[in-house]
Write an enzyme that holds these catalytic residues in place. Structure first.
Site, mmCIF file in Angstrom:
data_model
loop_
_atom_site.group_PDB
_atom_site.id
_atom_site.type_symbol
_atom_site.label_atom_id
_atom_site.label_comp_id
_atom_site.label_asym_id
_atom_site.label_seq_id
_atom_site.Cartn_x
_atom_site.Cartn_y
_atom_site.Cartn_z
ATOM 1 N N GLU A 33 21.246 4.231 0.084
ATOM 2 C CA GLU A 33 20.113 3.401 -0.324
ATOM 3 C C GLU A 33 20.512 1.939 -0.310
ATOM 4 N N LEU A 38 17.158 3.285 -6.961
ATOM 5 C CA LEU A 38 16.726 4.452 -6.185
ATOM 6 C C LEU A 38 15.207 4.628 -6.340
ATOM 7 N N THR A 41 9.817 2.960 -2.102
ATOM 8 C CA THR A 41 8.562 2.229 -2.305
ATOM 9 C C THR A 41 7.802 2.813 -3.488
ATOM 10 N N CYS A 42 7.698 4.127 -3.502
ATOM 11 C CA CYS A 42 6.850 4.806 -4.482
ATOM 12 C C CYS A 42 7.209 4.420 -5.916
ATOM 13 N N GLY A 144 11.128 5.340 5.231
ATOM 14 C CA GLY A 144 9.834 4.910 4.709
ATOM 15 C C GLY A 144 9.089 3.900 5.552
ATOM 16 N N GLY A 185 -6.211 -1.870 -1.481
ATOM 17 C CA GLY A 185 -7.202 -2.896 -1.828
ATOM 18 C C GLY A 185 -8.080 -2.471 -2.994
ATOM 19 N N LEU A 186 -8.514 -1.210 -2.982
ATOM 20 C CA LEU A 186 -9.440 -0.763 -4.025
ATOM 21 C C LEU A 186 -8.714 -0.492 -5.342
ATOM 22 N N GLU A 203 -13.523 -6.142 4.967
ATOM 23 C CA GLU A 203 -13.066 -4.946 5.687
ATOM 24 C C GLU A 203 -13.542 -5.006 7.132
ATOM 25 N N HIS A 445 -15.440 26.125 -20.373
ATOM 26 C CA HIS A 445 -16.543 25.260 -20.747
ATOM 27 C C HIS A 445 -16.229 24.588 -22.078
HETATM 28 P P1 FAD Z 1 9.929 5.107 0.834
HETATM 29 O O1 FAD Z 1 9.434 5.433 -0.496
HETATM 30 O O2 FAD Z 1 9.408 3.875 1.490
HETATM 31 O O3 FAD Z 1 11.528 4.977 0.692
HETATM 32 C C1 FAD Z 1 12.331 4.569 1.741
HETATM 33 C C2 FAD Z 1 13.644 4.080 1.156
HETATM 34 O O4 FAD Z 1 14.564 3.906 2.221
HETATM 35 C C3 FAD Z 1 13.562 2.730 0.457
HETATM 36 O O5 FAD Z 1 14.153 2.810 -0.813
HETATM 37 C C4 FAD Z 1 14.378 1.800 1.352
HETATM 38 O O6 FAD Z 1 15.059 0.787 0.624
HETATM 39 C C5 FAD Z 1 15.341 2.765 1.974
HETATM 40 N N1 FAD Z 1 15.899 2.346 3.273
HETATM 41 C C6 FAD Z 1 15.206 1.931 4.366
HETATM 42 N N2 FAD Z 1 16.058 1.693 5.382
HETATM 43 C C7 FAD Z 1 17.296 1.940 4.910
HETATM 44 C C8 FAD Z 1 18.601 1.890 5.486
HETATM 45 N N3 FAD Z 1 18.798 1.557 6.778
HETATM 46 N N4 FAD Z 1 19.641 2.202 4.711
HETATM 47 C C9 FAD Z 1 19.484 2.562 3.405
HETATM 48 N N5 FAD Z 1 18.295 2.642 2.828
HETATM 49 C C10 FAD Z 1 17.201 2.352 3.575
HETATM 50 N N6 FAD Z 1 1.454 7.425 -2.280
HETATM 51 C C11 FAD Z 1 0.938 8.414 -3.026
HETATM 52 O O7 FAD Z 1 1.061 9.585 -2.655
HETATM 53 N N7 FAD Z 1 0.297 8.163 -4.203
HETATM 54 C C12 FAD Z 1 0.129 6.897 -4.660
HETATM 55 O O8 FAD Z 1 -0.448 6.694 -5.732
HETATM 56 C C13 FAD Z 1 0.643 5.837 -3.891
HETATM 57 N N8 FAD Z 1 0.498 4.562 -4.312
HETATM 58 C C14 FAD Z 1 1.020 3.551 -3.559
HETATM 59 C C15 FAD Z 1 0.823 2.250 -3.980
HETATM 60 C C16 FAD Z 1 1.326 1.195 -3.251
HETATM 61 C C17 FAD Z 1 1.116 -0.215 -3.731
HETATM 62 C C18 FAD Z 1 2.064 1.452 -2.059
HETATM 63 C C19 FAD Z 1 2.648 0.332 -1.261
HETATM 64 C C20 FAD Z 1 2.253 2.750 -1.612
HETATM 65 C C21 FAD Z 1 1.720 3.808 -2.356
HETATM 66 N N9 FAD Z 1 1.861 5.132 -1.944
HETATM 67 C C22 FAD Z 1 1.318 6.142 -2.690
HETATM 68 C C23 FAD Z 1 2.581 5.491 -0.713
HETATM 69 C C24 FAD Z 1 4.014 5.966 -1.053
HETATM 70 O O9 FAD Z 1 4.691 4.953 -1.752
HETATM 71 C C25 FAD Z 1 4.763 6.336 0.214
HETATM 72 O O10 FAD Z 1 4.018 7.281 0.959
HETATM 73 C C26 FAD Z 1 6.110 6.946 -0.119
HETATM 74 O O11 FAD Z 1 6.888 6.067 -0.883
HETATM 75 C C27 FAD Z 1 6.863 7.327 1.157
HETATM 76 O O12 FAD Z 1 8.092 7.888 0.802
HETATM 77 P P2 FAD Z 1 9.346 7.820 1.784
HETATM 78 O O13 FAD Z 1 10.420 8.570 1.084
HETATM 79 O O14 FAD Z 1 8.952 8.222 3.131
HETATM 80 O O15 FAD Z 1 9.750 6.268 1.889
HETATM 81 P P1 NAI Z 2 -5.153 1.733 4.402
HETATM 82 O O1 NAI Z 2 -4.845 2.236 5.757
HETATM 83 O O2 NAI Z 2 -5.520 2.659 3.332
HETATM 84 O O3 NAI Z 2 -6.341 0.663 4.489
HETATM 85 C C1 NAI Z 2 -6.271 -0.484 5.271
HETATM 86 C C2 NAI Z 2 -7.672 -0.993 5.501
HETATM 87 O O4 NAI Z 2 -7.593 -2.261 6.116
HETATM 88 C C3 NAI Z 2 -8.501 -0.092 6.410
HETATM 89 O O5 NAI Z 2 -9.751 0.127 5.817
HETATM 90 C C4 NAI Z 2 -8.595 -0.904 7.699
HETATM 91 O O6 NAI Z 2 -9.793 -0.652 8.422
HETATM 92 C C5 NAI Z 2 -8.561 -2.317 7.159
HETATM 93 N N1 NAI Z 2 -8.129 -3.352 8.103
HETATM 94 C C6 NAI Z 2 -7.157 -3.255 9.043
HETATM 95 N N2 NAI Z 2 -7.023 -4.443 9.687
HETATM 96 C C7 NAI Z 2 -7.916 -5.295 9.112
HETATM 97 C C8 NAI Z 2 -8.239 -6.668 9.310
HETATM 98 N N3 NAI Z 2 -7.601 -7.390 10.215
HETATM 99 N N4 NAI Z 2 -9.208 -7.214 8.545
HETATM 100 C C9 NAI Z 2 -9.855 -6.474 7.609
HETATM 101 N N5 NAI Z 2 -9.576 -5.178 7.370
HETATM 102 C C10 NAI Z 2 -8.616 -4.603 8.110
HETATM 103 O O7 NAI Z 2 -3.880 0.854 4.017
HETATM 104 P P2 NAI Z 2 -3.425 0.211 2.645
HETATM 105 O O8 NAI Z 2 -4.545 0.134 1.680
HETATM 106 O O9 NAI Z 2 -2.697 -1.031 3.033
HETATM 107 O O10 NAI Z 2 -2.387 1.269 2.122
HETATM 108 C C11 NAI Z 2 -1.217 1.597 2.912
HETATM 109 C C12 NAI Z 2 -0.801 3.016 2.715
HETATM 110 O O11 NAI Z 2 -0.326 3.230 1.409
HETATM 111 C C13 NAI Z 2 -1.936 3.975 2.963
HETATM 112 O O12 NAI Z 2 -1.643 4.686 4.135
HETATM 113 C C14 NAI Z 2 -1.957 4.894 1.792
HETATM 114 O O13 NAI Z 2 -1.808 6.206 2.197
HETATM 115 C C15 NAI Z 2 -0.767 4.479 0.926
HETATM 116 N N6 NAI Z 2 -1.248 4.328 -0.434
HETATM 117 C C16 NAI Z 2 -1.665 5.445 -1.100
HETATM 118 C C17 NAI Z 2 -2.182 5.358 -2.366
HETATM 119 C C18 NAI Z 2 -2.670 6.585 -3.035
HETATM 120 O O14 NAI Z 2 -2.395 7.670 -2.549
HETATM 121 N N7 NAI Z 2 -3.376 6.490 -4.160
HETATM 122 C C19 NAI Z 2 -2.271 4.080 -3.072
HETATM 123 C C20 NAI Z 2 -1.860 2.968 -2.270
HETATM 124 C C21 NAI Z 2 -1.345 3.112 -1.017
#
Ligand code: FAD
Ligand code: NAI
Length: 466
Positions: A33, A38, A41-42, A144, A185-186, A203, A445
């Site tokens: 990492e 650790l 992103t999540c 990720g 965004g939402l 959007e 219920h």
């Molecule tokens: P990641 O969680 O991105 O982890 C990748 C890790 O690899 C990172 O720690 C990084 O530092 C490390 N890494 C990268 N390259 C290297 C390298 N060369 N050497 C060593 N380490 C490295 N998903 C949901 O299901 N529910 C949600 O509510 C949700 N909310 C989200 C909210 C936001 C704001 C964002 C941005 C994302 C959200 N997601 C959500 C999406 C979710 O975070 C990702 O789908 C998930 O983290 C992907 O897991 P991953 O293990 O593939 O990668």
């Molecule tokens: P997203 O793919 O959900 O939404 C991006 C939006 O931006 C789409 O509606 C797209 O049409 C629009 N868009 C693209 N280019 C544009 C432009 N130039 N101008 C205006 N609108 C534009 O991506 P988002 O919200 O950035 O999230 C990224 C990822 O993170 C998603 O794939 C999602 O799965 C994950 N995530 C999951 C969450 C959850 O499960 N609750 C919470 C937050 C993120």
């Protein structure tokens, strides 16, 4: 030179879960990492901090607007944003420590630094001024994703922010312009709107939440508008002028035409995420990526190089933590010679707003496009007893079933607790259940889940309370 059965690069939900499953199966495992903590992103800048802020801001709004009508009289709540951020950080720290504990418990070595694949069986780890090379029988890439950027708009994480900056704003912006009406965004728009920001969402498409059922997205948009969100659909932000005290964004119709200006204190760019493979050495190691930069894998998570696998956001499919986790488990089992498997037809999606939106399986649009004959059952929360007494009646449940076999093909919910409610549909669909099975399953219920049973009854046009 240290040597392992498996080295996992990245400790997000994909990587750390894969490592644990592999250790459970008897492998000697290390994770690499590059981040200081650790959890990926999540845990650090995704799911967890966003949910902490969604919870805290929802409580703030409830105290301001809902307590009095229930006869709970409190003085107007005051926002202490630094304390709310501390609450968020405590949530992150607790979860990160949990992953550290699980690594120790499962005797998984944590190698701090950036991992670079030198070829099948060799990973270089560099960090803190040190470089070491470890040998391993198998490598799992779980690196990720990263934010997608908008050409010509520089993210400074202060005034023009990605989700990462939007999780740590130092004060509530009086106006927030959001580019992209997707999940981020939402959700983050909801946080700052509840805390007092005027939120405008631009959007590109003519709808919000692409990929979700169209009817669900439409009703959800109306509910957000009722809360005070402004949407500008079919439009794109082409530039942001940062020279003044207030940002000025140029917004153009997606199809072209005259631009208008929107002023905002903060602009949040959330137009999707892209796979992250920087510095991983894929090219040198000969690992193939597709035209969107995602690591190419076969149905067994194997890349084109034997002994190198990939899972999670860095490969194709929904970028969701639970999808990454399930792939991590399946991939470890396959490496151990077992039959690991992920059912991509039953991966729930949840938007953690108020109300929540949840979804599993096919949407009406999917079924129409595939030419599948289907039946629909819907049930509104206005007709659900528990929702009525709690006065939380926004939203509805929609069940889609195969017209010939009655097998449930999709379930979509807008409503409070929709994210918890969806899982009975997931279990039903895993077992190939029918709308009739759902309709004949006794539901306690009074619960909001009774609306799912009623929607299933409505497939056969025999809902009781409607
Ligand atoms: P990641 O969680 O991105 O982890 C990748 C890790 O690899 C990172 O720690 C990084 O530092 C490390 N890494 C990268 N390259 C290297 C390298 N060369 N050497 C060593 N380490 C490295 N998903 C949901 O299901 N529910 C949600 O509510 C949700 N909310 C989200 C909210 C936001 C704001 C964002 C941005 C994302 C959200 N997601 C959500 C999406 C979710 O975070 C990702 O789908 C998930 O983290 C992907 O897991 P991953 O293990 O593939 O990668
Ligand atoms: P997203 O793919 O959900 O939404 C991006 C939006 O931006 C789409 O509606 C797209 O049409 C629009 N868009 C693209 N280019 C544009 C432009 N130039 N101008 C205006 N609108 C534009 O991506 P988002 O919200 O950035 O999230 C990224 C990822 O993170 C998603 O794939 C999602 O799965 C994950 N995530 C999951 C969450 C959850 O499960 N609750 C919470 C937050 C993120």
């Amino acid at each position: 030179m240290a040597s392992y059965d498996l080295v996992v690069i990245g400790t997000g939900p994909g990587g750390y879960v894969c490592a644990i499953r592999a250790a459970q199966l008897g492998m000697k495992v290390a994770v690499v990492e590059k981040n200081a903590t650790l959890g990926g992103t999540c845990l650090n800048v995704g799911c967890m901090p966003s949910k902490a802020l969604l919870h805290a801001s929802e409580m703030f709004e409830e105290a301001a607007h809902s307590f009095a009508k229930m006869g709970v009289s409190v003085s107007a709540p005051k926002l202490d944003l630094p304390a709310m951020m501390t609450f968020k950080q405590q949530g992150i720290d607790g979860n990160v420590k949990g992953v550290e504990f699980l690594m120790k418990k499962n005797k998984i070595d944590v190698l701090k630094g950036t991992g670079k694949i030198l070829g099948a069986g060799k990973v270089e780890v560099s960090g803190g001024g040190k470089t070491e090379i470890v040998e391993t029988r198998n490598i799992v890439i779980a690196t990720g994703s990263d934010i997608a950027r908008l050409k010509g708009i520089d993210i400074d994480e202060k005034r023009i922010v990605s989700s990462t900056g939007a999780l740590s704003l130092e004060k509530v912006p009086s106006s927030l312009l959001i580019v992209g009406a997707g999940v981020i965004g939402l959700e983050l728009g909801s946080v700052w709107h509840r805390l007092g920001a005027k939120v405008t969402v631009v959007e590109f498409l003519d709808r919000i939440l692409p990929g979700m059922d169209g009817e669900v997205a439409k009703q959800f948009q109306r509910l957000l508008e009722k809360q005070g969100f402004t949407f500008q659909l079919g439009a794109k932000v082409t530039s942001v002028d940062t020279s003044g005290k207030t940002l000025v964004a140029k917004v153009e119709p997606a199809a072209g035409g005259a631009a208008e200006s929107i002023e905002a204190d903060v602009v949040l760019v959330c137009i999707g995420r892209v796979p992250y493979t920087e510095g991983l050495g894929l090219k040198e190691a000969g690992v193939a990526v597709d035209n969107r930069g995602r690591v190419e894998i076969d149905s067994h998570f194997s890349t084109n190089v034997k002994g190198i696998y990939a899972i999670g956001d860095v490969v194709a499919g929904p970028m969701l933590a639970h999808k990454a986790e399930d792939e991590g488990v399946a991939c470890a089992e396959i490496i151990a010679g077992q039959a690991g498997h992920v059912n991509y037809d039953v991966i729930p999606g949840v938007v953690y707003t108020t109300p929540e939106v949840s979804s599993v399986g096919k949407t009406e649009e999917d079924l129409k496009q595939a030419g599948v004959a289907y039946t629909v059952g819907k049930f509104p929360f206005t007709a659900n007893g528990r929702s009525k007494v709690n006065q939380t009646t926004d939203g509805f449940v929609k069940v889609l079933a195969d017209a010939k076999t009655d097998r449930v093909l999709g379930v979509h919910i807008v409503g409070r607790e929709a994210g918890e409610m969806i899982h009975e549909a997931c279990v039903l669909m895993e077992f190939g259940g029918s709308a009739e099975d759902l309709a004949r399953t006794c539901h306690a219920h009074p619960t909001r889940s009774e609306a799912i049973k009623e929607a299933a009854l409505a497939v056969g046009k025999r809902a009781i309370h409607m």
